[in-house]
Write an enzyme that holds these catalytic residues in place. Structure first.
Site, short mmCIF file in Angstrom:
data_model
loop_
_atom_site.label_atom_id
_atom_site.label_comp_id
_atom_site.label_asym_id
_atom_site.label_seq_id
_atom_site.Cartn_x
_atom_site.Cartn_y
_atom_site.Cartn_z
N GLY A 60 -67.53 48.23 -55.82
CA GLY A 60 -68.93 48.64 -55.94
C GLY A 60 -69.21 50.12 -55.85
O GLY A 60 -70.23 50.59 -56.34
N GLU A 100 -68.68 54.14 -49.42
CA GLU A 100 -69.03 52.73 -49.60
C GLU A 100 -70.24 52.61 -50.51
O GLU A 100 -71.08 53.50 -50.55
CB GLU A 100 -69.40 52.13 -48.23
N ASP A 112 -74.17 46.31 -45.29
CA ASP A 112 -75.12 45.22 -45.04
C ASP A 112 -74.96 44.77 -43.59
O ASP A 112 -75.51 45.40 -42.69
CB ASP A 112 -74.81 44.12 -46.07
N LYS A 162 -78.55 48.75 -45.16
CA LYS A 162 -79.61 47.79 -44.79
C LYS A 162 -79.69 47.74 -43.27
O LYS A 162 -79.03 46.90 -42.65
CB LYS A 162 -79.29 46.40 -45.34
N PHE A 217 -81.49 41.83 -52.11
CA PHE A 217 -80.25 41.85 -52.88
C PHE A 217 -80.39 42.81 -54.06
O PHE A 217 -81.34 42.75 -54.84
CB PHE A 217 -79.88 40.45 -53.37
N ASP A 251 -72.79 44.53 -58.15
CA ASP A 251 -72.80 43.39 -59.07
C ASP A 251 -73.52 42.17 -58.52
O ASP A 251 -73.71 42.01 -57.32
CB ASP A 251 -71.37 42.97 -59.38
N ARG A 262 -72.79 45.86 -62.93
CA ARG A 262 -72.18 47.08 -62.37
C ARG A 262 -72.43 48.30 -63.25
O ARG A 262 -72.46 49.43 -62.77
CB ARG A 262 -70.67 46.91 -62.21
P1 5GP Z 1 -71.11 43.82 -45.20
O1 5GP Z 1 -69.65 43.56 -44.93
O2 5GP Z 1 -71.62 45.12 -44.62
O3 5GP Z 1 -71.97 42.65 -44.80
O4 5GP Z 1 -71.27 43.87 -46.76
C1 5GP Z 1 -70.73 44.89 -47.46
C2 5GP Z 1 -70.37 44.50 -48.86
O5 5GP Z 1 -71.11 43.37 -49.32
C3 5GP Z 1 -70.71 45.62 -49.79
O6 5GP Z 1 -69.66 46.54 -49.89
C4 5GP Z 1 -71.01 44.90 -51.08
O7 5GP Z 1 -69.82 44.68 -51.79
C5 5GP Z 1 -71.60 43.58 -50.63
N1 5GP Z 1 -73.09 43.63 -50.59
C6 5GP Z 1 -73.89 43.72 -49.50
N2 5GP Z 1 -75.18 43.74 -49.83
C7 5GP Z 1 -75.22 43.68 -51.19
C8 5GP Z 1 -76.28 43.69 -52.16
O8 5GP Z 1 -77.49 43.76 -51.87
N3 5GP Z 1 -75.90 43.65 -53.47
C9 5GP Z 1 -74.59 43.56 -53.86
N4 5GP Z 1 -74.35 43.51 -55.16
N5 5GP Z 1 -73.57 43.55 -52.98
C10 5GP Z 1 -73.88 43.61 -51.66
MG MG Z 2 -68.51 47.83 -50.77
#
Ligand code: 5GP
Ligand code: MG
Length: 191
Positions: free
Chosen positions: A49, A103, A107, A135, A156, A163, A169
């Site tokens: 991403g 990054e 999230d 977030k 989202f 993606d 993407r």
């Molecule tokens: P975390 O491990 O912090 O919960 O999530 C991180 C990863 O989840 C990000 O690097 C991304 O790949 C995916 N992700 C989290 N939120 C989103 C979003 O709103 N949209 C998309 N496309 N991917 C997300």
């Molecule tokens: Mg990522």
């Protein structure tokens, strides 16, 4: 483009390319200031991403640096699975290096907490985190995100590298899930 349809979901424009470029300018300016005197830092891009953010950011970095990538995956569809898979491991030693992680989006923080451990185990001298999107409402990590380009609600997002099931993407702007339009289209059975 104001709206896009990816599979069963509708998305609406959220951040334009120009707004993104301005935010990347700010992130680069801060990193250039902080690392002016440092020894050849290593920019570690978290695939997939972050590829657009990474490319735009690196064009603005004005000190000698090295680049490398790691590929981690935790998402399926529009939600996190809670488990982080290492699809491509570190291809360079981080021992004694100043590492700047790049990054796409932070999230829950599960991914960067895992990455932080990988980098500490690898003997990194310092670790800082840049992220295109953060977030704060979902974030449960204990690591400070040093260089967030945008803080956003728990929606989202797709586009500019991010993606929905591998689609979107390539979009140059950032879009947010439009729940109403998605439901409306479902109701009238348009694909
Ligand atoms: P975390 O491990 O912090 O919960 O999530 C991180 C990863 O989840 C990000 O690097 C991304 O790949 C995916 N992700 C989290 N939120 C989103 C979003 O709103 N949209 C998309 N496309 N991917 C997300
Ligand atoms: Mg990522």
């Amino acid at each position: 483009m104001k709206n896009v349809q990816l599979y069963d979901k509708s998305f609406k424009l959220y951040l334009t390319y120009d707004e993104i470029q301005k935010a990347v300018d700010d992130v680069a300016e801060k990193i250039n200031r902080d690392y002016d005197q440092e020894d050849t830092p290593l920019f570690l891009g978290v695939l997939t991403g972050s590829f657009m953010f990474y490319a735009d950011l690196m064009k603005r970095i004005d000190f000698p640096c090295e680049m490398c990538f790691i590929r981690l995956a935790s998402y399926e569809g529009t939600s996190t699975t809670g488990a982080v898979k290492q699809m491509l491991g570190l291809t360079k030693s981080v021992r004694g290096r100043n590492v700047i992680v790049v990054e796409d989006i932070v999230d829950t923080g599960t991914t960067i907490m895992e990455l932080d451990q990988i980098l500490k185990d690898g003997g990194a001298r310092s670790i800082k985190y840049s992220a295109l999107l953060l977030k704060p409402g979902n974030y449960k990590g204990s690591i400070k995100i040093d260089y967030p380009a945008f803080s956003i609600p728990n929606d989202f997002i797709v586009g500019y590298g991010l993606d929905y099931d591998q689609l979107g993407r390539n979009l140059k702007d950032i879009y947010v899930l439009d729940e109403e339009e998605t439901e409306r289209r479902k109701g009238i059975n348009i694909k």
